[in-house]
Design an enzyme around this catalytic site. Structure first.
Site, PDB file in Angstrom:
ATOM      1  CE  LYS A  59      32.987  33.987  32.204  1.00 40.33           C
ATOM      2  NZ  LYS A  59      34.323  33.439  32.323  1.00 40.33           N
ATOM      3  CD  GLN A 103      36.250  31.019  34.678  1.00 42.95           C
ATOM      4  OE1 GLN A 103      35.182  31.037  33.768  1.00 42.95           O
ATOM      5  NE2 GLN A 103      37.027  32.256  34.869  1.00 42.95           N
ATOM      6  CG  ASP A 126      36.693  32.965  26.829  1.00 44.93           C
ATOM      7  OD1 ASP A 126      36.158  33.733  26.956  1.00 44.93           O
ATOM      8  OD2 ASP A 126      37.356  32.679  27.584  1.00 44.93           O
TER       9      ASP A 126
END
Ligand code: NDP
Length: 289
Positions: A59, A103, A126
């Site tokens: 990422k 994450q 996200d």
């Protein structure tokens, strides 16, 4: 399958992702020509799980390639929930940060829903927090989960008619199954959400014009579950004997599916691309504010 006359198109998710990233890189170059700072994504990795570390690396690399900044925070696996929440609070207040990604999975002592709820909705690129999830349900604009957004890009790129289509989604997670079901419904598909308790999954799949499989059960979908000409989106990725395998029998659906995503270079690259897209949108919104 012999005799269908269908030539299955294998989706080039990586090619599509590269095209979109090149557009973003060009756009950001123009938008920062006046010296303003580029978008910045903060990634939080709690602990040192190697798979998570590798996703984070991917990422951050993607950010760099399109001209975004990124910062990484790597608190130890022994961190308490309060410590992680304090870090999120610091990132929420930081004017130099446009997007925050935590994450998953988090260590057992930390509730991912509590952490997701702590992220400023304007930085929740996200799409994991309750405010953005609520906006999705209510049909409002917001930051939505990246894998589902990538799936829509793939369907649109291949000119798959979504409105009126029978769409079947297998899996009901917050990051794939639920949001893609809602997004397809927003685009006027008739959506059936299936899961591990669904009776006669095969029959549901067989009438799907669009089939999205997100179970993580290797090759659980055989070719005879696929409607000829269907758009088959295989999100699942599972390691079996050192090899990555999707939910769908990829070889078997050739000649039956209209389009199919491979488990490598299919949905994955578009997921990261839509994270960049959301970060860019968050940066633009902050610049306008
Ligand atoms: P989860 O484990 O959170 O959800 C799996 C879902 O599949 C659950 O809803 C479960 O049902 C359902 N399921 C499991 N077994 C069956 C079955 N036999 N029949 C029908 N439904 C079943 O997974 P995620 O959504 O997080 O991820 C799914 C897969 O997608 C994983 O392989 C993951 O690695 C991959 N993935 C890939 C991404 C990419 O970018 N390529 C991004 C995100 C995920 P129930 O709710 O009843 O338990």
């Amino acid at each position: 399958m012999a005799g269908t006359g269908i030539e299955t198109v294998v989706v080039d998710g990586l090619g599509l992702a590269r095209g979109k990233r090149a557009q973003m890189a060009e756009e950001i170059e123009k938008l920062t020509a006046d010296g303003s700072r580029p978008p910045c994504l903060a990634v939080v990795l709690v602990g040192d799980d190697p798979a998570s570390a590798s996703y984070i690396k991917g990422k951050r690399r993607a950010c760099k390639r399109v001209g975004f900044d990124s910062v990484e925070h790597n608190p130890p696996a022994t961190s308490s929930e309060a410590e992680v929440l304090a870090l999120i609070d610091q990132l929420n207040r930081d004017d130099g940060i446009d997007g925050i990604l935590v994450q998953l999975p988090l260590p057992d002592a930390i509730d991912p829903n509590v952490v997701a709820a702590a992220i400023d909705p304007a930085k929740d690129v996200d799409g994991v927090g309750p405010v953005n999830a609520g906006r999705l349900v209510m049909g409002e604009d917001g930051y939505f989960a990246c894998t589902p957004l990538g799936i829509l890009e793939i369907l649109d790129h291949h000119q798959i008619e979504i409105s009126g289509a029978d769409a079947v989604v297998i899996g009901r997670s917050m990051i794939v199954g639920k949001p893609i079901s809602l997004l397809l419904q927003r685009r006027n598909a008739t959506v059936t959400m299936c899961h591990s308790r669904t009776r006669d999954l095969a029959e549901h799949c067989r009438r799907a014009d669009i089939l999205v499989a997100a179970t993580g059960r290797p090759r659980m979908i055989p070719p005879d579950w696929i409607k000829p000409g269907a758009a088959v989106i295989d999100v699942g990725v599972t390691e079996v004997d050192g090899e990555l395998v999707g939910d769908v029998d990829f070889e078997g659906v050739q000649g039956i599916a209209g389009i199919v995503t491979p488990h490598r270079r299919g949905v994955g690259p578009m997921t990261i691309t839509m994270l960049l897209h959301n970060t860019l949108e968050a940066w633009k919104a902050r610049s306008r504010a």
